[in-house]
Write a protein that holds these residues in place. Sequence first.
Motif, PDB file in Angstrom:
ATOM      1  N   VAL A 157       0.867  -1.173   0.000  1.00 14.02           N
ATOM      2  CA  VAL A 157       0.000   0.000   0.000  1.00 14.02           C
ATOM      3  C   VAL A 157       0.906   1.227   0.000  1.00 14.02           C
ATOM      4  CG1 VAL A 157      -1.642   1.383   1.320  1.00 14.02           C
ATOM      5  CG2 VAL A 157      -1.918  -1.088   1.216  1.00 14.02           C
ATOM      6  N   VAL A 158       0.705   2.113  -0.965  1.00 12.26           N
ATOM      7  CA  VAL A 158       1.509   3.331  -1.028  1.00 12.26           C
ATOM      8  C   VAL A 158       1.032   4.288   0.058  1.00 12.26           C
ATOM      9  CG1 VAL A 158       2.144   5.340  -2.405  1.00 12.26           C
ATOM     10  CG2 VAL A 158       1.982   3.084  -3.479  1.00 12.26           C
ATOM     11  N   VAL A 159       1.936   4.646   0.960  1.00 18.29           N
ATOM     12  CA  VAL A 159       1.620   5.571   2.036  1.00 18.29           C
ATOM     13  C   VAL A 159       1.769   7.009   1.558  1.00 18.29           C
ATOM     14  CG1 VAL A 159       2.295   6.341   4.348  1.00 18.29           C
ATOM     15  CG2 VAL A 159       2.318   3.895   3.794  1.00 18.29           C
ATOM     16  N   SER A 160       2.833   7.289   0.830  1.00 20.76           N
ATOM     17  CA  SER A 160       3.038   8.629   0.297  1.00 20.76           C
ATOM     18  C   SER A 160       3.937   8.551  -0.926  1.00 20.76           C
ATOM     19  CB  SER A 160       3.673   9.555   1.350  1.00 20.76           C
ATOM     20  OG  SER A 160       4.982   9.117   1.674  1.00 20.76           O
ATOM     21  N   CYS A 161       3.873   9.594  -1.753  1.00 20.14           N
ATOM     22  CA  CYS A 161       4.740   9.662  -2.925  1.00 20.14           C
ATOM     23  C   CYS A 161       4.969  11.118  -3.283  1.00 20.14           C
ATOM     24  CB  CYS A 161       4.137   8.903  -4.110  1.00 20.14           C
ATOM     25  SG  CYS A 161       2.451   9.397  -4.546  1.00 20.14           S
ATOM     26  N   GLY A 162       6.104  11.392  -3.879  1.00 19.14           N
ATOM     27  CA  GLY A 162       6.410  12.765  -4.236  1.00 19.14           C
ATOM     28  C   GLY A 162       7.408  12.839  -5.373  1.00 19.14           C
ATOM     29  N   LEU A 163       7.466  14.008  -6.019  1.00 18.30           N
ATOM     30  CA  LEU A 163       8.384  14.261  -7.123  1.00 18.30           C
ATOM     31  C   LEU A 163       9.318  15.382  -6.713  1.00 18.30           C
ATOM     32  CD1 LEU A 163       5.786  14.339 -10.060  1.00 18.30           C
ATOM     33  CD2 LEU A 163       6.966  12.353  -9.115  1.00 18.30           C
ATOM     34  N   ALA A 164      10.615  15.139  -6.747  1.00 16.16           N
ATOM     35  CA  ALA A 164      11.610  16.149  -6.385  1.00 16.16           C
ATOM     36  C   ALA A 164      12.369  16.567  -7.637  1.00 16.16           C
ATOM     37  CB  ALA A 164      12.569  15.590  -5.337  1.00 16.16           C
ATOM     38  N   GLY A 165      12.419  17.865  -7.888  1.00 13.77           N
ATOM     39  CA  GLY A 165      13.077  18.387  -9.073  1.00 13.77           C
ATOM     40  C   GLY A 165      12.181  19.393  -9.764  1.00 13.77           C
ATOM     41  N   ASP A 166      12.688  20.010 -10.802  1.00 15.08           N
ATOM     42  CA  ASP A 166      11.926  21.043 -11.513  1.00 15.08           C
ATOM     43  C   ASP A 166      11.072  20.387 -12.590  1.00 15.08           C
ATOM     44  OD1 ASP A 166      10.903  23.304 -12.621  1.00 15.08           O
ATOM     45  OD2 ASP A 166      12.820  24.375 -12.708  1.00 15.08           O
ATOM     46  N   VAL A 167       9.899  19.908 -12.192  1.00 14.62           N
ATOM     47  CA  VAL A 167       9.026  19.193 -13.134  1.00 14.62           C
ATOM     48  C   VAL A 167       8.480  20.101 -14.227  1.00 14.62           C
ATOM     49  CG1 VAL A 167       8.357  17.476 -11.410  1.00 14.62           C
ATOM     50  CG2 VAL A 167       6.977  19.546 -11.680  1.00 14.62           C
ATOM     51  N   GLY A 168       8.576  21.407 -14.040  1.00 13.75           N
ATOM     52  CA  GLY A 168       8.055  22.342 -15.032  1.00 13.75           C
ATOM     53  C   GLY A 168       8.959  22.521 -16.232  1.00 13.75           C
ATOM     54  N   ILE A 169      10.156  21.935 -16.191  1.00 12.31           N
ATOM     55  CA  ILE A 169      11.103  22.052 -17.298  1.00 12.31           C
ATOM     56  C   ILE A 169      11.199  20.709 -18.013  1.00 12.31           C
ATOM     57  CG2 ILE A 169      13.505  22.464 -17.947  1.00 12.31           C
ATOM     58  CD1 ILE A 169      13.756  24.342 -15.622  1.00 12.31           C
ATOM     59  N   THR A 170      10.989  20.729 -19.324  1.00  8.07           N
ATOM     60  CA  THR A 170      11.057  19.503 -20.117  1.00  8.07           C
ATOM     61  C   THR A 170      12.425  18.856 -20.006  1.00  8.07           C
ATOM     62  OG1 THR A 170       9.459  20.414 -21.693  1.00  8.07           O
ATOM     63  CG2 THR A 170      10.776  18.534 -22.428  1.00  8.07           C
ATOM     64  N   ASP A 171      12.448  17.553 -19.785  1.00  6.22           N
ATOM     65  CA  ASP A 171      13.666  16.736 -19.702  1.00  6.22           C
ATOM     66  C   ASP A 171      14.499  17.002 -18.455  1.00  6.22           C
ATOM     67  OD1 ASP A 171      13.053  15.511 -22.110  1.00  6.22           O
ATOM     68  OD2 ASP A 171      14.194  16.964 -23.299  1.00  6.22           O
ATOM     69  N   ALA A 172      13.976  17.749 -17.503  1.00  5.09           N
ATOM     70  CA  ALA A 172      14.707  17.948 -16.252  1.00  5.09           C
ATOM     71  C   ALA A 172      14.728  16.639 -15.466  1.00  5.09           C
ATOM     72  CB  ALA A 172      14.040  19.041 -15.418  1.00  5.09           C
ATOM     73  N   PRO A 173      15.858  16.273 -14.852  1.00  6.16           N
ATOM     74  CA  PRO A 173      15.915  15.028 -14.082  1.00  6.16           C
ATOM     75  C   PRO A 173      15.055  15.119 -12.828  1.00  6.16           C
ATOM     76  CG  PRO A 173      17.926  16.300 -13.782  1.00  6.16           C
ATOM     77  CD  PRO A 173      17.140  16.994 -14.849  1.00  6.16           C
ATOM     78  N   ILE A 174      14.236  14.096 -12.607  1.00 14.74           N
ATOM     79  CA  ILE A 174      13.295  14.084 -11.496  1.00 14.74           C
ATOM     80  C   ILE A 174      13.555  12.866 -10.616  1.00 14.74           C
ATOM     81  CG2 ILE A 174      10.859  14.028 -10.836  1.00 14.74           C
ATOM     82  CD1 ILE A 174      11.726  16.581 -12.303  1.00 14.74           C
ATOM     83  N   ARG A 175      13.480  13.087  -9.303  1.00 11.67           N
ATOM     84  CA  ARG A 175      13.585  11.975  -8.359  1.00 11.67           C
ATOM     85  C   ARG A 175      12.180  11.657  -7.852  1.00 11.67           C
ATOM     86  NH1 ARG A 175      17.620  11.181  -3.224  1.00 11.67           N
ATOM     87  NH2 ARG A 175      16.405   9.582  -2.148  1.00 11.67           N
ATOM     88  N   VAL A 176      11.819  10.401  -7.920  1.00 11.79           N
ATOM     89  CA  VAL A 176      10.515   9.939  -7.451  1.00 11.79           C
ATOM     90  C   VAL A 176      10.714   9.175  -6.146  1.00 11.79           C
ATOM     91  CG1 VAL A 176       8.462   8.593  -8.012  1.00 11.79           C
ATOM     92  CG2 VAL A 176       9.726   9.753  -9.845  1.00 11.79           C
ATOM     93  N   ASP A 177      10.047   9.618  -5.096  1.00 12.84           N
ATOM     94  CA  ASP A 177      10.145   8.974  -3.790  1.00 12.84           C
ATOM     95  C   ASP A 177       8.803   8.338  -3.443  1.00 12.84           C
ATOM     96  OD1 ASP A 177      12.863   9.742  -3.028  1.00 12.84           O
ATOM     97  OD2 ASP A 177      12.074  11.781  -2.993  1.00 12.84           O
ATOM     98  N   VAL A 178       8.821   7.054  -3.141  1.00 15.49           N
ATOM     99  CA  VAL A 178       7.611   6.314  -2.811  1.00 15.49           C
ATOM    100  C   VAL A 178       7.806   5.623  -1.470  1.00 15.49           C
ATOM    101  CG1 VAL A 178       5.955   4.574  -3.581  1.00 15.49           C
ATOM    102  CG2 VAL A 178       7.264   5.880  -5.281  1.00 15.49           C
ATOM    103  N   ALA A 179       6.898   5.863  -0.532  1.00 11.81           N
ATOM    104  CA  ALA A 179       6.910   5.172   0.757  1.00 11.81           C
ATOM    105  C   ALA A 179       5.748   4.198   0.775  1.00 11.81           C
ATOM    106  CB  ALA A 179       6.792   6.169   1.908  1.00 11.81           C
ATOM    107  N   VAL A 180       6.020   2.963   1.149  1.00 12.24           N
ATOM    108  CA  VAL A 180       4.981   1.944   1.145  1.00 12.24           C
ATOM    109  C   VAL A 180       4.875   1.255   2.494  1.00 12.24           C
ATOM    110  CG1 VAL A 180       5.279   1.491  -1.322  1.00 12.24           C
ATOM    111  CG2 VAL A 180       6.532   0.110   0.338  1.00 12.24           C
ATOM    112  N   SER A 181       3.710   0.684   2.717  1.00 11.46           N
ATOM    113  CA  SER A 181       3.474  -0.205   3.843  1.00 11.46           C
ATOM    114  C   SER A 181       3.308  -1.598   3.260  1.00 11.46           C
ATOM    115  CB  SER A 181       2.208   0.218   4.600  1.00 11.46           C
ATOM    116  OG  SER A 181       1.968  -0.620   5.705  1.00 11.46           O
TER     117      SER A 181
END
Length: 230
Positions: A157-181
């Motif tokens: 079960v996904v408890v939380s998730c988030g996107l770190a980085g400048d998602v507003g810029i095309t091709d910008a590197p993004i880190r995806v963080d997912v916390a699960v139970s």
Amino acid sequence: MSDPTHFSPAVQPSDSPAESSDTSSVSDAGSVSDAGSDTAVGSDTASVSTERLADYLDSGRQPYDPLIEDDPACLAQLLALERLRSLSSELVESDVETAPAPDPSWIANVMDRVRLESRTGRDIPLASPDPRSTVHITEGAVRSLVREAGDSVPGAVVVSCGLAGDVGITDAPIRVDVAVSVVYGADVRQVADLVREAVARALARQTEIVVEALDVTVRDVHLGAREAGL
């Protein structure tokens, strides 16, 4: 992609989602605006309570409720609650006599996160064949996509998730963080690996995000939650 699998004693629903500054509670999953305009197609409405969502599920989603069904944020919460209920039913039928007692507020805590993370957030650009228009998907829609993919893994079960980085810029590197139970008794490492693979596939198939890292953290283990009344 990295996979730091950690443990903590309990879910922390008070943490804020990754870098979301939007305070609205509703968004279209994908929006189109004319060139020169940053106004997305869609409208803002008040959030629907978890109790109302639960009652709507109890009724078999009848009669049709447009405030829930036609609102991407509310619909994301409804589907998350439906998945949580399905998991709880499976756990109640399994042999969990040797497991510790569940936290009565567990589902409510997860739903608090779903409600918070389904908000619009930032606009993420998508390629458009028409130079006169811009196409984007909202951060809230991507978080809902991540949650649905992670929840599809048996025992997770996904408890939380988030996107770190400048998602507003095309091709910008993004880190995806997912916390699960993870369900009590499951292979924690295997579940984490399957969640990472499911989320990576969903993002590659339905977005144009350049994923620099996809981290899955196992926050805790869980049982059913009939005590929550949901």
